[in-house]
Design a protein around this motif. Structure first.
Motif, PDB file in Angstrom:
ATOM      1  N   UNK A 304      44.940  42.200  36.786  1.00  0.00           N
ATOM      2  CA  UNK A 304      44.259  42.032  38.079  1.00  0.00           C
ATOM      3  C   UNK A 304      43.781  40.597  38.314  1.00  0.00           C
ATOM      4  N   UNK A 305      43.326  39.928  37.255  1.00  0.00           N
ATOM      5  CA  UNK A 305      42.880  38.537  37.415  1.00  0.00           C
ATOM      6  C   UNK A 305      44.073  37.579  37.489  1.00  0.00           C
ATOM      7  N   UNK A 306      45.076  37.835  36.697  1.00  0.00           N
ATOM      8  CA  UNK A 306      46.255  36.965  36.704  1.00  0.00           C
ATOM      9  C   UNK A 306      46.956  36.992  38.057  1.00  0.00           C
ATOM     10  N   UNK A 307      47.012  38.170  38.661  1.00  0.00           N
ATOM     11  CA  UNK A 307      47.781  38.347  39.898  1.00  0.00           C
ATOM     12  C   UNK A 307      46.931  38.237  41.166  1.00  0.00           C
ATOM     13  N   UNK A 308      45.660  37.923  41.027  1.00  0.00           N
ATOM     14  CA  UNK A 308      44.811  37.861  42.219  1.00  0.00           C
ATOM     15  C   UNK A 308      45.311  36.878  43.273  1.00  0.00           C
TER      16      UNK A 308
END
Length: 336
Positions: A304-308
């Motif tokens: 979720x953080x990588x693809x935000x």
């Protein structure tokens, strides 16, 4: 009451830490192997209690409203629970990989036949998209999984399935029905208003259970890294590759519905509730499949953080739908 004041405050504080606390749990499991071995026998119980809390946080009326218009949820559910795992099963069986490496076939079963993680709506909200579609998809696929998972198990695992297909269906259905029933009883006993008021405390319990779960599933990971570092790193990389591949293909398939909705469906498809199937299988897996299961939690916590940034682009591409049908809050922690 004073004796409970400090524990309740601690639970509330823990609940406010959300995903940060859970991410730390995964790392603790990696660096404290004795604790992982201690918690591993309780994986099935932890999964059951996590399901109870997840059902407790969901507003039944809101779920019913979301499912009344299943024009997107229905094909997305078919894609996730049938198309993706059947294609995977055909690829592995026709190439002989399933027969030669049954433990990899078991890992493939876990990561393609399971419904999305129960926290998918919360993760979608954290990255800025509407969680309503994710919530509806989670509920629909949870209901369908007892019917579809045994079919996929037969295709992928054949005679190596630890339980028969009917037994798997009964265990899975029983697990879901029992956890939903316990949540309904708690909702009736305490009332919806008290449950909403105690949401941070419930989230704290969830984080504590997720700590047990995350540490338990890391049992053997540290030893495997010391004994077979290249294999362990390879399995870890594979878990990210599988999650990202499922997400990318799903995004392309559903992009005509809008990039924002396609991203929500892609996230749900790439992050599966493997723990649900592990519990249905009795909490035991072959060593290599367990290693994949443990390392497979890392993409759930990190993607979720990588693809935000990509989620922000998807949201910008469909601003007119960004604030439609906001989903009820369902917590902020990953699971299974």
């Amino acid at each position: 009451m004073s004796a409970l004041h400090l524990p309740l405050r601690c639970l509330a504080w823990l609940g406010r830490q959300g995903t940060r606390a859970v991410a730390v749990s995964a790392l603790v499991g990696l660096f404290l192997p004795p604790l992982s071995a201690l918690f591993r026998p309780f994986v099935e119980e932890a999964i059951f209690l996590l399901l109870v809390l997840a059902f407790l946080r969901v507003d039944p009326a809101a779920v019913t409203a979301y499912l009344r218009a299943p024009r997107l949820v229905a094909p997305a559910g078919v894609w996730m629970l049938l198309a993706v795992p059947v294609a995977t099963a055909l690829a592995l069986t026709t190439t002989g990989v399933a027969a030669a490496y049954p433990e990899l076939a078991m890992a493939a079963f876990l990561v393609t036949a399971a419904p999305p993680v129960m926290s998918a709506p919360a993760f979608v909200a954290l990255i800025g998209l509407d969680g309503a579609l994710a919530l509806a998809l989670v509920c629909a696929t949870m209901l369908a999984a007892p019917l579809t998972a045994p079919l996929i198990a037969g295709l992928l695992l054949g005679d190596t399935l630890p339980v028969d297909a009917g037994g798997l269906a009964l265990r899975l259905a029983g697990l879901l029905a029992a956890s939903a029933a316990v949540a309904a009883i708690l909702r009736r006993v305490f009332g919806a208003r008290r449950i909403v008021a105690a949401r941070t405390h419930i989230d704290g319990l969830n984080v504590a259970l997720l700590f047990v779960f995350a540490v338990a599933v890391m049992d053997g990971v540290a030893e495997s890294f010391l004994a077979r570092p290249l294999l362990t790193l390879g399995i870890g990389a594979l878990t990210f590759a599988v999650a990202l591949t499922q997400m990318a293909v799903t995004f392309l398939v559903f992009r005509p519905a809008g990039s924002d909705r396609a991203f929500v469906l892609a996230h749900a498809t790439g992050n599966r509730n493997m723990g649900l199937l592990v519990a249905a299988l009795g909490g035991t897996l072959p060593d290599l499949a367990w290693l994949y299961f443990g390392l497979g939690q890392l993409p759930i916590y990190l993607l979720p953080w990588i693809l935000k940034p990509l989620a922000d682009r998807a949201l910008a591409g469909a601003p007119e739908r960004a604030n439609e049908n906001p989903a009820p809050r369902t917590g902020s922690e990953p699971d299974g």
